[in-house]
Write a protein that holds these residues in place. Sequence first.
Motif, PDB file in Angstrom:
ATOM      1  N   PHE A 149      -3.180  16.241   6.050  1.00 55.22           N
ATOM      2  CA  PHE A 149      -3.092  15.236   5.428  1.00 55.22           C
ATOM      3  C   PHE A 149      -1.353  14.755   4.988  1.00 55.22           C
ATOM      4  N   GLU A 150      -1.006  13.665   5.080  1.00 63.77           N
ATOM      5  CA  GLU A 150       0.457  13.342   4.904  1.00 63.77           C
ATOM      6  C   GLU A 150       0.633  12.968   3.447  1.00 63.77           C
ATOM      7  N   GLY A 151      -0.433  13.097   2.396  1.00 66.39           N
ATOM      8  CA  GLY A 151      -0.065  12.951   1.150  1.00 66.39           C
ATOM      9  C   GLY A 151      -1.419  12.980   0.330  1.00 66.39           C
ATOM     10  N   ALA A 152      -1.404  12.957  -1.037  1.00 71.29           N
ATOM     11  CA  ALA A 152      -2.536  12.834  -1.883  1.00 71.29           C
ATOM     12  C   ALA A 152      -2.249  11.551  -2.649  1.00 71.29           C
ATOM     13  N   THR A 153      -3.685  10.890  -2.959  1.00 78.97           N
ATOM     14  CA  THR A 153      -3.804   9.669  -3.561  1.00 78.97           C
ATOM     15  C   THR A 153      -3.836  10.166  -5.295  1.00 78.97           C
ATOM     16  N   GLY A 154      -4.357   8.996  -5.958  1.00 77.23           N
ATOM     17  CA  GLY A 154      -4.482   9.016  -7.371  1.00 77.23           C
ATOM     18  C   GLY A 154      -5.774   9.698  -8.018  1.00 77.23           C
ATOM     19  N   LEU A 155      -6.697  10.153  -6.821  1.00 77.24           N
ATOM     20  CA  LEU A 155      -7.998  10.456  -7.604  1.00 77.24           C
ATOM     21  C   LEU A 155      -8.329  11.764  -7.758  1.00 77.24           C
ATOM     22  N   PHE A 156      -8.471  12.650  -8.640  1.00 78.21           N
ATOM     23  CA  PHE A 156      -8.913  13.991  -8.722  1.00 78.21           C
ATOM     24  C   PHE A 156      -9.763  14.263  -9.709  1.00 78.21           C
ATOM     25  N   SER A 157     -10.179  15.064  -9.834  1.00 81.85           N
ATOM     26  CA  SER A 157     -11.305  15.937 -11.056  1.00 81.85           C
ATOM     27  C   SER A 157     -10.537  17.183 -11.624  1.00 81.85           C
ATOM     28  N   PHE A 158     -11.080  17.270 -13.060  1.00 78.22           N
ATOM     29  CA  PHE A 158     -10.813  18.699 -13.494  1.00 78.22           C
ATOM     30  C   PHE A 158     -12.209  18.976 -14.105  1.00 78.22           C
ATOM     31  N   VAL A 159     -12.055  20.526 -14.435  1.00 81.00           N
ATOM     32  CA  VAL A 159     -13.593  21.012 -14.808  1.00 81.00           C
ATOM     33  C   VAL A 159     -13.378  21.616 -16.402  1.00 81.00           C
ATOM     34  N   LEU A 160     -14.178  21.219 -17.388  1.00 80.10           N
ATOM     35  CA  LEU A 160     -14.176  21.809 -18.510  1.00 80.10           C
ATOM     36  C   LEU A 160     -15.477  22.773 -18.598  1.00 80.10           C
ATOM     37  N   LEU A 188       0.621  -1.206   0.110  1.00 82.80           N
ATOM     38  CA  LEU A 188      -0.039   0.010   0.002  1.00 82.80           C
ATOM     39  C   LEU A 188       0.723   1.316   0.035  1.00 82.80           C
ATOM     40  N   ASP A 189       1.795   1.376   0.822  1.00 87.57           N
ATOM     41  CA  ASP A 189       2.457   2.249   0.840  1.00 87.57           C
ATOM     42  C   ASP A 189       3.139   2.852  -0.202  1.00 87.57           C
ATOM     43  N   VAL A 190       4.048   1.924  -1.004  1.00 84.92           N
ATOM     44  CA  VAL A 190       4.914   1.985  -1.953  1.00 84.92           C
ATOM     45  C   VAL A 190       3.944   2.525  -3.213  1.00 84.92           C
ATOM     46  N   ARG A 191       2.731   1.961  -3.297  1.00 81.04           N
ATOM     47  CA  ARG A 191       1.816   2.110  -4.461  1.00 81.04           C
ATOM     48  C   ARG A 191       1.219   3.688  -4.241  1.00 81.04           C
ATOM     49  N   LEU A 192       1.063   4.092  -2.832  1.00 76.74           N
ATOM     50  CA  LEU A 192       0.525   5.354  -2.819  1.00 76.74           C
ATOM     51  C   LEU A 192       1.331   6.272  -3.205  1.00 76.74           C
ATOM     52  N   GLU A 193       2.727   6.163  -2.982  1.00 73.78           N
ATOM     53  CA  GLU A 193       3.637   6.935  -3.134  1.00 73.78           C
ATOM     54  C   GLU A 193       3.565   7.199  -4.829  1.00 73.78           C
ATOM     55  N   ARG A 194       3.637   6.172  -5.485  1.00 70.42           N
ATOM     56  CA  ARG A 194       3.475   6.311  -7.099  1.00 70.42           C
ATOM     57  C   ARG A 194       2.229   7.055  -7.594  1.00 70.42           C
ATOM     58  N   HIS A 195       1.201   6.604  -7.049  1.00 64.01           N
ATOM     59  CA  HIS A 195      -0.222   7.059  -7.491  1.00 64.01           C
ATOM     60  C   HIS A 195      -0.036   8.589  -7.168  1.00 64.01           C
ATOM     61  N   GLN A 196       0.720   9.124  -6.019  1.00 69.31           N
ATOM     62  CA  GLN A 196       0.672  10.321  -5.864  1.00 69.31           C
ATOM     63  C   GLN A 196       1.697  11.135  -6.917  1.00 69.31           C
ATOM     64  N   ARG A 197       2.927  10.400  -6.977  1.00 66.26           N
ATOM     65  CA  ARG A 197       3.740  11.146  -7.927  1.00 66.26           C
ATOM     66  C   ARG A 197       2.957  11.462  -9.156  1.00 66.26           C
ATOM     67  N   ASN A 198       2.421  10.079  -9.703  1.00 62.92           N
ATOM     68  CA  ASN A 198       1.983  10.358 -11.184  1.00 62.92           C
ATOM     69  C   ASN A 198       0.875  11.332 -11.209  1.00 62.92           C
ATOM     70  N   ARG A 206     -13.547  13.139 -13.949  1.00 61.25           N
ATOM     71  CA  ARG A 206     -12.837  12.481 -12.725  1.00 61.25           C
ATOM     72  C   ARG A 206     -11.814  11.325 -13.137  1.00 61.25           C
ATOM     73  N   LEU A 207     -10.698  11.741 -12.744  1.00 59.44           N
ATOM     74  CA  LEU A 207      -9.622  10.542 -13.195  1.00 59.44           C
ATOM     75  C   LEU A 207      -9.008   9.882 -11.869  1.00 59.44           C
ATOM     76  N   HIS A 208      -8.931   8.562 -12.158  1.00 58.70           N
ATOM     77  CA  HIS A 208      -8.113   7.803 -11.360  1.00 58.70           C
ATOM     78  C   HIS A 208      -6.497   7.627 -11.846  1.00 58.70           C
ATOM     79  N   ILE A 209      -5.521   8.195 -11.460  1.00 63.17           N
ATOM     80  CA  ILE A 209      -4.287   7.964 -12.081  1.00 63.17           C
ATOM     81  C   ILE A 209      -3.689   6.793 -11.373  1.00 63.17           C
ATOM     82  N   GLY A 210      -3.321   5.988 -12.521  1.00 58.07           N
ATOM     83  CA  GLY A 210      -2.845   4.541 -11.956  1.00 58.07           C
ATOM     84  C   GLY A 210      -1.315   4.565 -11.879  1.00 58.07           C
ATOM     85  N   LEU A 211      -0.700   3.322 -12.216  1.00 52.26           N
ATOM     86  CA  LEU A 211       0.713   3.161 -11.914  1.00 52.26           C
ATOM     87  C   LEU A 211       1.500   3.271 -13.236  1.00 52.26           C
TER      88      LEU A 211
END
Length: 333
Positions: free
Chosen positions: A246-257, A201-211, A310-315
Amino acid sequence: YGSTGTPTTDALCDVVKMLESADSVVLAPTGRGAVAVAILSVVRPGDRLVIVDNVYEPTRRFAGVFLSRMNVETVYVDPLDHDAVRQAVSGAAALFLEAPGSQTFEVPDIPALAALAREAGAVSIMDNTWATPVFFRPLERGVDISVQSATKYYGGHADLVMGTVAANGRNGKMVEETWRELGMHVAPDDVFLALRGLRTLDVRLERHQRNARRVAEWLSAHSKVDRVLYPALPDAPGHALWKRDFEGATGLFSFVLKGYEMDAVQSVVDNLELFGIGYSWGGFESLVTVARMPRIRTATPWPEDEHVVRLHIGLEDPQDLIEDLERALARLP
Ligand SMILES: *Cc1c(COP(=O)(O)O)cnc(C)c1O
């Protein structure tokens, strides 16, 4: 007779207790089941439940379809309006929180809202699926009951459906009792997948966050994007509170058109090749959905012409994801 637990489920509960700083954890067959167990542990017929308006839509539906049948009244509040929350929670049985907001990712002041609930004698519940306890631990911030959809990052491979409810002391006892009487059971093979997922979990979240950060930054500079709703970005709604709590952000976010019809927005989704269309998230792969905002807000109406993707950014390699988005957005007029 494993209906209330086995050594396998105990092993998972023990890990989640450590992650959540909880002395009591129960497993539900879905995240939605976990939401239901948490709420049913604290409301009685005639009670009032206060829910933040940016809650996950199926939680809203559970209140509308099921709790109303039990004569539990639900009131929706703007979580950023503390006076409105204080008023609504006075005399209420419980306050249901979620942060960041589902689809729109604004960040409420969770410690302050949990304190408002406590002052009013209401139990606070928080859906913490976005951050996971790696990046935010509700029970350490004054929240009474913490809910997680293990379907998302705990599993991490989009092949598991499960939820957890964590609490301490008397709240934990109430949750355990409700869970037992509802006959909730989770299969050992699923528990195994959750245990295995938690190891990375920890290493995946780090990568989701960076991506996610790379893609979010790229999108926020795009001329057809009105704004990006990702609290890790300095000018996003809720950034200051996200940074504080919060100690970090994960891979889920949105953008508005802005300024496009829904058809055009949907064509962006259709023209993406690497992003699958998917409502669930938290696995290794990138996903996209279009939110139906007007349907899911009542206390804080969302402008009809602001379409939320809404996007989920994977690995994957984030450069590939950016090129995919670039191609799809280029086809918009
Ligand atoms: C997915 C999700 C749930 C429900 O989880 P399931 O395991 O799919 O039932 C609850 N809350 C949030 C915030 C979610 O994203």
